[in-house]
Design an enzyme around this catalytic site. Structure first.
Site, PDB file in Angstrom:
ATOM      1  CG  HIS A   1     -21.392  19.303  -5.235  1.00 31.17           C
ATOM      2  ND1 HIS A   1     -20.229  19.519  -5.925  1.00 31.17           N
ATOM      3  CD2 HIS A   1     -22.365  19.116  -6.157  1.00 31.17           C
ATOM      4  CE1 HIS A   1     -20.478  19.447  -7.222  1.00 31.17           C
ATOM      5  NE2 HIS A   1     -21.758  19.197  -7.391  1.00 31.17           N
TER       6      HIS A   1
ATOM      7  NE  ARG B   1     -25.659  18.315  -8.050  1.00 34.60           N
ATOM      8  CZ  ARG B   1     -26.419  19.417  -7.996  1.00 34.60           C
ATOM      9  NH1 ARG B   1     -27.549  19.410  -7.324  1.00 34.60           N
ATOM     10  NH2 ARG B   1     -26.038  20.506  -8.626  1.00 34.60           N
TER      11      ARG B   1
ATOM     12  NE  ARG C   1     -24.659  14.708 -12.173  1.00 33.84           N
ATOM     13  CZ  ARG C   1     -24.247  15.793 -11.537  1.00 33.84           C
ATOM     14  NH1 ARG C   1     -24.190  16.942 -12.179  1.00 33.84           N
ATOM     15  NH2 ARG C   1     -23.917  15.754 -10.271  1.00 33.84           N
TER      16      ARG C   1
ATOM     17  CD  GLU D   1     -21.398  19.313 -15.891  1.00 29.50           C
ATOM     18  OE1 GLU D   1     -21.734  19.964 -14.899  1.00 29.50           O
ATOM     19  OE2 GLU D   1     -21.295  18.071 -15.882  1.00 29.50           O
TER      20      GLU D   1
ATOM     21  CG  ASN E   1     -23.934  24.758 -10.234  1.00 27.10           C
ATOM     22  OD1 ASN E   1     -24.524  25.820 -10.325  1.00 27.10           O
ATOM     23  ND2 ASN E   1     -24.452  23.680  -9.662  1.00 27.10           N
ATOM     24  CG  ASP E   2     -19.100  21.748 -12.936  1.00 28.73           C
ATOM     25  OD1 ASP E   2     -18.169  22.120 -12.199  1.00 28.73           O
ATOM     26  OD2 ASP E   2     -19.816  20.761 -12.690  1.00 28.73           O
TER      27      ASP E   2
ATOM     28  NE  ARG F   1     -19.418  23.493  -8.361  1.00 24.66           N
ATOM     29  CZ  ARG F   1     -20.277  22.606  -8.852  1.00 24.66           C
ATOM     30  NH1 ARG F   1     -20.049  22.030 -10.026  1.00 24.66           N
ATOM     31  NH2 ARG F   1     -21.374  22.302  -8.218  1.00 24.66           N
TER      32      ARG F   1
ATOM     33  CB  CYS G   1     -30.030  20.951 -13.937  1.00 29.99           C
ATOM     34  SG  CYS G   1     -28.438  20.367 -14.532  1.00 29.99           S
TER      35      CYS G   1
HETATM   36  C1  PEP Z   1     -23.696  22.003 -12.641  1.00 30.07           C
HETATM   37  O1  PEP Z   1     -22.480  21.883 -12.806  1.00 30.07           O
HETATM   38  O2  PEP Z   1     -24.319  23.057 -12.856  1.00 30.07           O
HETATM   39  C2  PEP Z   1     -24.485  20.882 -12.125  1.00 30.07           C
HETATM   40  C3  PEP Z   1     -25.784  20.953 -12.059  1.00 30.07           C
HETATM   41  O3  PEP Z   1     -23.808  19.776 -11.696  1.00 30.07           O
HETATM   42  P1  PEP Z   1     -23.040  19.730 -10.289  1.00 30.07           P
HETATM   43  O4  PEP Z   1     -23.424  20.958  -9.507  1.00 30.07           O
HETATM   44  O5  PEP Z   1     -23.461  18.494  -9.591  1.00 30.07           O
HETATM   45  O6  PEP Z   1     -21.618  19.726 -10.693  1.00 30.07           O
HETATM   46 MG    MG Z   2     -21.600  19.941 -12.797  1.00 30.04          MG
END
Ligand code: PEP
Ligand code: MG
Length: 584
Positions: free
Chosen positions: A195, A302, A338, A437, A460-461, A471, A508
């Protein structure tokens, strides 16, 4: 570090070039850095130690003086005990002996010896000696800060633009910093989808992570040039390097100029398919970046970043004010708020989350909210109320299956009923979606699609959970492959499930801002891309130059491929044919 140019290599996570002086950030409660030293370095370390003790003594005397003037000599005498610590021969001699024997950098040795010393005193059943243990702890921090060249300046109070170098930056550190004063970030550890990296991209701050030991090798005030595109940190850059980067900057500026010209154009492919292009934000101030980037709204807000660095949880009213501010600022465009995604690598400073062995697999996001309906309801009510004044949508993170979605919706319904009973207005047609995710959600997408109004794929997740690769762990970053055939398949399944149930689907996660992957996502039929504001113009240019037909062909081509690298190469081939100038 003095003298010659040194090029440290890491991973570029936010593009751009920064040059300036180094500010080393060490969180106060962090262990001092540890580095093995050679025999010939010992006299230098002793010299640094003596200088730090002298500086510490001078600071204590100055503080004592100030306090004596302000509130009287009696209170100032508490610092006598601190002075005794910096003059304590037993402690100093033991530090020097341990330095010669163990051969680590002096701040590490000093912290070890001083902590041991304090611990021993604290065990003795004597109130005076126990007090001395506290004094030692205080003075130790001060000596270490002096050794590390810290001036007590924190990230929030940087008073001149500098390049921040740290072992690690947490999302809380990043949320706290004064953006105008940070030219770039460089960290020893970290990854592209941590993040902190995501925030650096949002803020348009060039960043390099995974530099291994940069934070211990560099000194405050060192001159550096940071290349956030290629992942380099040049210490003492030569005139030649500065000149070469000057040339690169001129080229980048030309590209930027073209991209700025696209601000008010549509994100439509060369053969006329509109791909909605939104932006992600972490903090309310980011709305201005979204507008400046020419995005069509906010695809992911977020909200948890507003909860970090707070002494208390923000209540419903405080949240309402912030969500309303965002909704009004982006209106008539929409914002997808979110709900809280705490846990994983985002923790509250006040201990509301119990420690877990696997926080990414633990009580994170919707699980935390369902466990704490008081916190969840305050947020849902705040979002509902904000929906009365703007174009608001809402989504839940980390949904893993239908029962969880239904449970969340039950809490939402309870909030709606409460507000109706109280006569408080909200948008009765508020669209509710979920993030896809977790692999189980992608596989159950058909059932989920029947009960929501949209999907947003959090790649991402999704990548982390599908490939079982943390990650934020740079040691296994090579396994974190967005073009893994399993990821492509899960995105395809999700899009098909959404479309066959008549709902739209966005992406996203960071993949949405990776322009080498835009051909793939367009080919897979994604309706919306939501990227960091700084990347939006590039994605727009990519979409505008691609044709749907070619993207569909790419998806067919890669069907027979079984490796992430082969798939990536095919994607890059298409991207390079259309917008090579954006890729370097
Ligand atoms: C993701 O997981 O792709 C996402 C957009 O949420 P975050 O990166 O905040 O976990
Ligand atoms: Mg995520």
């Amino acid at each position: 570090m003095s003298g010659q140019e040194i090029r440290l290599e890491g991973v570029g996570v936010a593009p751009g070039i920064a040059r300036g002086m180094v500010f080393i950030h060490h969180p106060d409660d962090e262990e001092p850095p540890k580095r093995r030293i050679d025999d010939f370095e010992i006299p230098g370390e002793i010299g640094r130690f003596e200088t730090a003790l002298i500086a510490t003594r001078a600071q204590i005397l100055e503080m004592q003086q100030r306090i004596a003037e302000a509130i009287g000599a009696k209170d100032a005498s508490i610092f006598d005990a601190h002075l005794l610590v910096v003059e304590d021969r037993t402690l100093i001699d033991e530090v020097l002996r341990t330095l010669e024997r163990d051969k680590f950098n002096i701040e590490f040795i000093f912290a070890q010896v001083a902590n041991r010393y304090a611990h021993t005193l604290s065990q003795i059943d004597d109130p005076y000696l126990r007090e001395r243990a506290f004094d030692i702890h205080d003075v130790t921090r001060r000596v270490i800060r002096n050794l590390l060249g810290q001036t007590g300046q924190s990230l929030t109070h940087l008073d001149s633009p500098q390049v921040v170098v740290a072992h690690n930056l947490t999302p809380s550190d990043t949320a706290m910093l004064n953006r105008q004063m940070v030219l770039g970030f460089a960290t020893d550890i970290g990854s592209r989808t941590s993040h902190t990296a995501i925030m650096a991209r949002s803020l348009n701050i060039p960043a390099v992570v995974g530099l291994k030991d940069a934070s211990t090798r560099l000194k405050p005030g060192d001159h550096v040039l940071l290349d956030g595109t290629n992942g380099y940190l040049f210490v003492n850059p030569t005139d030649q390097t500065l000149w070469e980067y000057g040339e690169v900057e001129v080229r980048l500026e030309q590209v930027e100029e073209v991209l700025t010209g696209l601000r008010d154009t549509e994100s439509t492919t060369a053969d006329g398919r509109h791909v909605i292009l939104s932006a992600n934000i972490e903090l309310p101030e980011d709305v201005e970046l979204v507008k400046g980037a020419g995005a069509e709204g906010i695809g992911l807000y977020r909200t948890e970043f507003f909860f970090l660095n707070k002494n208390e949880l923000p209540d419903e009213q405080e949240q309402y004010r912030v969500y309303r501010q965002v909704a009004e600022a982006i209106y008539p465009q929409s914002v997808i708020i979110r709900t809280l995604d705490l846990g994983g690598d985002k923790f509250l400073s006040h201990a509301h989350l119990p420690a877990e062995i696997n926080p990414f697999l633990g009580c994170r996001a919707i699980r935390f909210c369902l466990d704490r309906p008081d916190i969840f309801k305050a947020q849902l009510r705040a979002i509902l109320r904000a929906s009365a004044v703007g174009n608001v949508r809402m989504m839940y993170p980390m949904i893993s299956g239908l029962p969880e979605l239904r449970q969340a919706n039950e809490v939402l319904d309870a909030c709606r009923q409460e507000l109706r009973a109280e006569g408080v207005t909200f948008d009765e047609n508020l669209e509710v979606g979920i993030m896809i995710e977790v692999p189980s959600a992608a596989l159950a997408a058909d059932a989920l699609a029947k009960e929501v109004e949209f999907f947003s794929i959090g790649t991402n997740d999704l990548i982390q959970y599908t490939i079982a690769v943390d990650r934020v762990n740079e040691r296994i970053a090579h396994l974190y492959e967005p073009t893994h055939p399993a990821i492509v398949r899960l995105i395809e399944l999700t899009v098909q499930a959404a479309h066959s149930n008549g709902i739209w689907v966005g992406v996203c996660g960071e993949m949405a801002g990776e322009i080498s992957l835009t051909p793939l996502l367009v080919g897979l039929g994604v309706d919306e891309l939501s990227a960091s504001p700084g990347l939006v113009p590039r994605v727009k240019k990519a979409v505008q130059t691609l044709s749907t037909k070619e993207c569909l062909r790419l998806v067919e081509d890669i069907r027979s491929l079984n490796s992430a690298s082969e798939i990536l190469k095919r994607c890059e081939d298409v991207a390079r044919r259309h917008y090579a100038e954006l890729l370097s």
